[in-house]
Design an enzyme around this catalytic site. Sequence first.
Site, PDB file in Angstrom:
ATOM      1  N   PRO A  12       0.684  -1.118   0.050  1.00 27.72           N
ATOM      2  CG  PRO A  12       0.218  -0.906   2.117  1.00 27.72           C
ATOM      3  CD  PRO A  12       0.884  -1.958   1.364  1.00 27.72           C
ATOM      4  CE1 TYR A  17      -2.312  10.056 -12.908  1.00 29.07           C
ATOM      5  CE2 TYR A  17      -2.167  11.491 -11.048  1.00 29.07           C
ATOM      6  CZ  TYR A  17      -1.590  10.676 -11.855  1.00 29.07           C
ATOM      7  OH  TYR A  17      -0.502  10.284 -11.637  1.00 29.07           O
ATOM      8  CB  CYS A  72       2.144  30.812 -15.598  1.00 31.80           C
ATOM      9  SG  CYS A  72       1.689  32.256 -16.768  1.00 31.80           S
ATOM     10  CE1 TYR A 117       2.112   7.364  -6.117  1.00 31.28           C
ATOM     11  CE2 TYR A 117      -0.278   7.069  -4.907  1.00 31.28           C
ATOM     12  CZ  TYR A 117       1.242   6.593  -5.693  1.00 31.28           C
ATOM     13  OH  TYR A 117       1.419   5.308  -5.516  1.00 31.28           O
TER      14      TYR A 117
END
Length: 439
Positions: free
Chosen positions: A298, A341, A368, A397
């Site tokens: 995990p 994502y 930007c 992440y």
Amino acid sequence: MNDFPTRNVFPHTAAINAQGRLVLGGCDVMDLAQEYGTPLYVYDEETLRRVCRQYREEFGSRYADTRVIYAAKAFINVALAGLLREEGLGLDVASGGELAVGLAGGMPAAEVYFHGNNKGGDELAEAVRGGIGRIVVDNLHELDLLEEVTQEVGRVQDILLRVSPGVDPHTHAYISTGALDSKFGFPIETGQAEEAVRQALASKGVRLVGLHCHIGSQLFETEPYVEAVRIVLGFAARMREEGFQLLEFSPGGGFAIAYTRDDEPPSVATFAEAISSAVKRECEAQGFDSQPTLVIEPGRSIVGPAGVALYTVGSRKAIPGVRSYVSVDGGMGDNIRPALYQAQYEAVVANRMEQEPAERVTIAGRFCESGDILVRDVDLPATEPGDIIAIPASGAYCPAMASNYNMAPRPAIVLVRDGAARLIRRRETYQDLMAADVV
Ligand code: LLP
């Protein structure tokens, strides 16, 4: 303590104090923002340790011979590696860099598994020399490299082969890895996995101890795991004729977490029950003499729920009849996930936790790029510049994939517990941005 509608996506210790402010690990987040600046990533130590224990207990109580190794790619740093070690976890690394950080944090090399579809010869040599626990071999080129490296180093290396079971895990295409058309692993379907087993068994430099697969990430269903267990153990059974003995089996990581108030991922216990019973059942069905060590990896589910990102509100742009943008001082540089994502997050105004929503806004980052939006269409109390926005479920992440785009220094990271905060990564400085430049 008062509860709030997004309670499910906040760390275990989250609360609201008498000033109507968000508290994490006993720390008022406004004080944290003041002391360390923003953007700031706050990790709740109790949540981190609790999830580590859950994995060890829920899997261990159902399948005693389980090894829990944390997938460092979700976020690793020296202090975190030490904490994970204290909780009895090993480490899954995807590069020499992750390995170096893990070792610096006190992770024993023997507890580390090395993954990746294109590990370099130098990385492999360093890992083998350092006594790494397992190398998870992804392709035949790597097997050739290992043959050379192990000869040079004079050590026989334990390996797993990463196989691709051809399972569709129903997740975002970018984080789906177990299907036939994937860059990872040896497909079972095409006979390439069989060939790899033969070559590994014939190699003098490596000892093939088992098989690994990882079918994807942020998986809400147990069924793809059960399917993968069935396919990989069936394959292992066929390989017995070649002289292969399955001592270890890993179905990877990928366990989903809640990002939004509506997300209801299965519990660790549910995943543990499904996977461990599938392994036992298949071992029985295939007539294995003994059950393999079960290795689970995990990443997201350990650090994700523990982390909350804090940002300071700055400018605002209201486009009448269209939308209102509220801009914050971070964005895609520290959290690329919405842009990459289409990931969804919740957001709260940390200093107005008890105020009712007054408007629907879109939280924009400071980078930007038009795509630099952190949260679209979220109902918040009226905000002013200087307010602090907290985005929960940001532990996985986000810092791990952070960049210096627009030459933004990457954020500081603190660990909170019992009312105290510990800085585990300082904010980068402009000097850091130039540290590797050569004039
Ligand atoms: N094991 C292997 C071999 C992996 O490739 C991964 C993740 C894991 C374990 C851990 O998976 P987790 O439990 O964290 O889902 N950047 C993407 C996720 C990429 C996952 C890559 N591999 C994201 O932000 O959603």
